[in-house]
Design a protein around this motif. Sequence first.
Motif, PDB file in Angstrom:
ATOM      1  N   MET A   1      -5.061  -1.755  -7.198  1.00 24.37           N
ATOM      2  CA  MET A   1      -3.941  -2.117  -8.055  1.00 24.37           C
ATOM      3  C   MET A   1      -2.742  -2.549  -7.222  1.00 24.37           C
ATOM      4  SD  MET A   1      -5.530  -1.732 -10.757  1.00 24.37           S
ATOM      5  CE  MET A   1      -4.188  -2.244 -11.808  1.00 24.37           C
ATOM      6  N   ARG A   2      -2.448  -1.805  -6.149  1.00 29.79           N
ATOM      7  CA  ARG A   2      -1.321  -2.177  -5.292  1.00 29.79           C
ATOM      8  C   ARG A   2      -1.582  -3.510  -4.599  1.00 29.79           C
ATOM      9  NH1 ARG A   2      -1.227   3.530  -4.157  1.00 29.79           N
ATOM     10  NH2 ARG A   2      -2.456   3.232  -2.250  1.00 29.79           N
ATOM     11  N   ALA A   3      -2.829  -3.706  -4.165  1.00 29.19           N
ATOM     12  CA  ALA A   3      -3.168  -4.968  -3.506  1.00 29.19           C
ATOM     13  C   ALA A   3      -3.053  -6.141  -4.473  1.00 29.19           C
ATOM     14  CB  ALA A   3      -4.579  -4.892  -2.937  1.00 29.19           C
ATOM     15  N   ALA A   4      -3.492  -5.934  -5.724  1.00 35.64           N
ATOM     16  CA  ALA A   4      -3.411  -6.998  -6.718  1.00 35.64           C
ATOM     17  C   ALA A   4      -1.966  -7.339  -7.053  1.00 35.64           C
ATOM     18  CB  ALA A   4      -4.166  -6.581  -7.982  1.00 35.64           C
ATOM     19  N   LEU A   5      -1.119  -6.327  -7.195  1.00 36.87           N
ATOM     20  CA  LEU A   5       0.302  -6.565  -7.480  1.00 36.87           C
ATOM     21  C   LEU A   5       0.954  -7.337  -6.339  1.00 36.87           C
ATOM     22  CD1 LEU A   5       1.420  -3.133  -8.996  1.00 36.87           C
ATOM     23  CD2 LEU A   5       1.131  -5.296 -10.213  1.00 36.87           C
ATOM     24  N   SER A   6       0.595  -6.978  -5.109  1.00 31.34           N
ATOM     25  CA  SER A   6       1.147  -7.669  -3.955  1.00 31.34           C
ATOM     26  C   SER A   6       0.711  -9.126  -3.935  1.00 31.34           C
ATOM     27  CB  SER A   6       0.694  -6.967  -2.667  1.00 31.34           C
ATOM     28  OG  SER A   6       1.128  -7.665  -1.520  1.00 31.34           O
ATOM     29  N   LYS A   7      -0.559  -9.363  -4.250  1.00 31.05           N
ATOM     30  CA  LYS A   7      -1.074 -10.739  -4.250  1.00 31.05           C
ATOM     31  C   LYS A   7      -0.428 -11.565  -5.364  1.00 31.05           C
ATOM     32  CE  LYS A   7      -5.408 -13.349  -4.152  1.00 31.05           C
ATOM     33  NZ  LYS A   7      -5.157 -13.914  -2.807  1.00 31.05           N
ATOM     34  N   LEU A   8      -0.221 -10.946  -6.525  1.00 24.60           N
ATOM     35  CA  LEU A   8       0.395 -11.641  -7.654  1.00 24.60           C
ATOM     36  C   LEU A   8       1.897 -11.812  -7.482  1.00 24.60           C
ATOM     37  CD1 LEU A   8      -1.451  -9.857 -10.604  1.00 24.60           C
ATOM     38  CD2 LEU A   8      -1.738 -12.243  -9.905  1.00 24.60           C
ATOM     39  N   GLY A   9       2.492 -10.936  -6.664  1.00 22.43           N
ATOM     40  CA  GLY A   9       3.932 -10.979  -6.474  1.00 22.43           C
ATOM     41  C   GLY A   9       4.696 -10.502  -7.690  1.00 22.43           C
ATOM     42  N   THR A  10       4.119  -9.549  -8.425  1.00 23.40           N
ATOM     43  CA  THR A  10       4.755  -9.039  -9.637  1.00 23.40           C
ATOM     44  C   THR A  10       5.014  -7.540  -9.508  1.00 23.40           C
ATOM     45  OG1 THR A  10       2.630  -8.567 -10.702  1.00 23.40           O
ATOM     46  CG2 THR A  10       3.574 -10.747 -11.046  1.00 23.40           C
ATOM     47  N   SER A  11       5.852  -7.040 -10.390  1.00 25.52           N
ATOM     48  CA  SER A  11       6.132  -5.609 -10.433  1.00 25.52           C
ATOM     49  C   SER A  11       5.244  -4.957 -11.484  1.00 25.52           C
ATOM     50  CB  SER A  11       7.597  -5.370 -10.793  1.00 25.52           C
ATOM     51  OG  SER A  11       7.860  -5.804 -12.124  1.00 25.52           O
ATOM     52  N   ARG A  12       5.171  -3.642 -11.456  1.00 26.30           N
ATOM     53  CA  ARG A  12       4.377  -2.938 -12.459  1.00 26.30           C
ATOM     54  C   ARG A  12       4.906  -3.186 -13.859  1.00 26.30           C
ATOM     55  NH1 ARG A  12       4.315   3.079 -10.168  1.00 26.30           N
ATOM     56  NH2 ARG A  12       6.494   2.483  -9.877  1.00 26.30           N
ATOM     57  N   ALA A  13       6.225  -3.285 -13.981  1.00 24.84           N
ATOM     58  CA  ALA A  13       6.845  -3.476 -15.299  1.00 24.84           C
ATOM     59  C   ALA A  13       6.483  -4.827 -15.914  1.00 24.84           C
ATOM     60  CB  ALA A  13       8.359  -3.342 -15.182  1.00 24.84           C
ATOM     61  N   ASP A  14       6.170  -5.807 -15.079  1.00 23.36           N
ATOM     62  CA  ASP A  14       5.858  -7.149 -15.567  1.00 23.36           C
ATOM     63  C   ASP A  14       4.362  -7.432 -15.600  1.00 23.36           C
ATOM     64  OD1 ASP A  14       8.583  -7.772 -15.790  1.00 23.36           O
ATOM     65  OD2 ASP A  14       8.683  -8.331 -13.671  1.00 23.36           O
ATOM     66  N   THR A  15       3.577  -6.371 -15.461  1.00 22.36           N
ATOM     67  CA  THR A  15       2.127  -6.538 -15.359  1.00 22.36           C
ATOM     68  C   THR A  15       1.408  -5.751 -16.441  1.00 22.36           C
ATOM     69  OG1 THR A  15       2.377  -6.748 -12.953  1.00 22.36           O
ATOM     70  CG2 THR A  15       0.154  -6.318 -13.783  1.00 22.36           C
ATOM     71  N   CYS A  16       0.262  -6.263 -16.842  1.00 26.05           N
ATOM     72  CA  CYS A  16      -0.573  -5.557 -17.814  1.00 26.05           C
ATOM     73  C   CYS A  16      -2.017  -5.635 -17.333  1.00 26.05           C
ATOM     74  CB  CYS A  16      -0.450  -6.208 -19.192  1.00 26.05           C
ATOM     75  SG  CYS A  16      -1.450  -5.423 -20.476  1.00 26.05           S
ATOM     76  N   ILE A  17      -2.731  -4.532 -17.405  1.00 22.22           N
ATOM     77  CA  ILE A  17      -4.135  -4.534 -17.033  1.00 22.22           C
ATOM     78  C   ILE A  17      -4.992  -4.564 -18.291  1.00 22.22           C
ATOM     79  CG2 ILE A  17      -4.145  -1.999 -16.808  1.00 22.22           C
ATOM     80  CD1 ILE A  17      -6.384  -2.394 -14.707  1.00 22.22           C
ATOM     81  N   VAL A  18      -5.924  -5.505 -18.326  1.00 28.56           N
ATOM     82  CA  VAL A  18      -6.807  -5.693 -19.469  1.00 28.56           C
ATOM     83  C   VAL A  18      -8.222  -5.356 -19.023  1.00 28.56           C
ATOM     84  CG1 VAL A  18      -7.698  -7.323 -21.163  1.00 28.56           C
ATOM     85  CG2 VAL A  18      -5.328  -7.523 -20.359  1.00 28.56           C
ATOM     86  N   GLY A  19      -8.892  -4.485 -19.763  1.00 32.87           N
ATOM     87  CA  GLY A  19     -10.246  -4.112 -19.388  1.00 32.87           C
ATOM     88  C   GLY A  19     -11.033  -3.569 -20.554  1.00 32.87           C
ATOM     89  N   ASP A  20     -12.327  -3.328 -20.318  1.00 34.59           N
ATOM     90  CA  ASP A  20     -13.196  -2.859 -21.403  1.00 34.59           C
ATOM     91  C   ASP A  20     -13.785  -1.485 -21.116  1.00 34.59           C
ATOM     92  OD1 ASP A  20     -15.088  -3.372 -19.457  1.00 34.59           O
ATOM     93  OD2 ASP A  20     -15.955  -5.109 -20.472  1.00 34.59           O
ATOM     94  N   ARG A  21     -13.207  -0.771 -20.118  1.00 33.69           N
ATOM     95  CA  ARG A  21     -13.713   0.568 -19.789  1.00 33.69           C
ATOM     96  C   ARG A  21     -12.555   1.546 -19.712  1.00 33.69           C
ATOM     97  NH1 ARG A  21     -19.074   0.233 -16.864  1.00 33.69           N
ATOM     98  NH2 ARG A  21     -18.789   2.474 -16.773  1.00 33.69           N
ATOM     99  N   MET A  22     -12.697   2.657 -20.402  1.00 31.35           N
ATOM    100  CA  MET A  22     -11.675   3.697 -20.342  1.00 31.35           C
ATOM    101  C   MET A  22     -11.681   4.400 -18.993  1.00 31.35           C
ATOM    102  SD  MET A  22      -9.703   4.107 -23.053  1.00 31.35           S
ATOM    103  CE  MET A  22      -9.193   5.846 -23.002  1.00 31.35           C
TER     104      MET A  22
END
Length: 214
Positions: free
Chosen positions: A119-140
């Motif tokens: 998650m931290r690596a993905a945020l760094s690559k996207l250049g976004t903050s946690r507040a501006d990000t949403c994770i979409v998935g199909d597994r709890m």
Amino acid sequence: FYTSALATAQFISRQKPRGSAFVIGEPGLFSAMYDVGYSMNDSDPDYVVVGETRNYHYALLETAVSLVRKGARLIGTNCDITDRCGDGFVPACGSLVKPIELASGRSCYFIGKPNPLIMRAALSKLGTSRADTCIVGDRMDTDILSGVESEIKTVLLLTGVTQLVDVTNYPYRPDCILPSLHHILMDGHEQDDYVPGPRSRHPKPQDEEGHPKK
């Protein structure tokens, strides 16, 4: 896209730059390993890396177990036990790793969700903050859990492993539940086709306590 294969390769390259690995996986995982300067090695590698693949057989298992017992560190791209395939399920990375763990007596370290590393690596690559990000998935147990533990908003899609009746089995819940990926965007906005119960098709979204949002 930022995949668990990319995250795994980057993690390993930081741990031991330009090392070697015995890899069980698909071409994407091999490519990610080559891209970070790793070479393939089936005799004395630094790591045994396991991803999802249909080309899994006893000879690979035997080699992986032998190498791990000799000292190679065991890494898995993700801990999913099954993946949805059509109307059924197929073994995923976690299922492929388990025999190696049992036979070698060593535990695997998984890089993919819900490990906060990815998650931290993905945020760094996207250049976004946690507040501006949403994770979409199909597994709890992986997608939504990774969002909860990383304090990122979550959307559960009911097109994969987790079904609506399963949600109450977990002590945490997603911020939103939608029938499918199609329902996420409509003119750039999230739709209101939230599904809170098995008998309700299109009610309004709920808040974290299960009450309808106003």
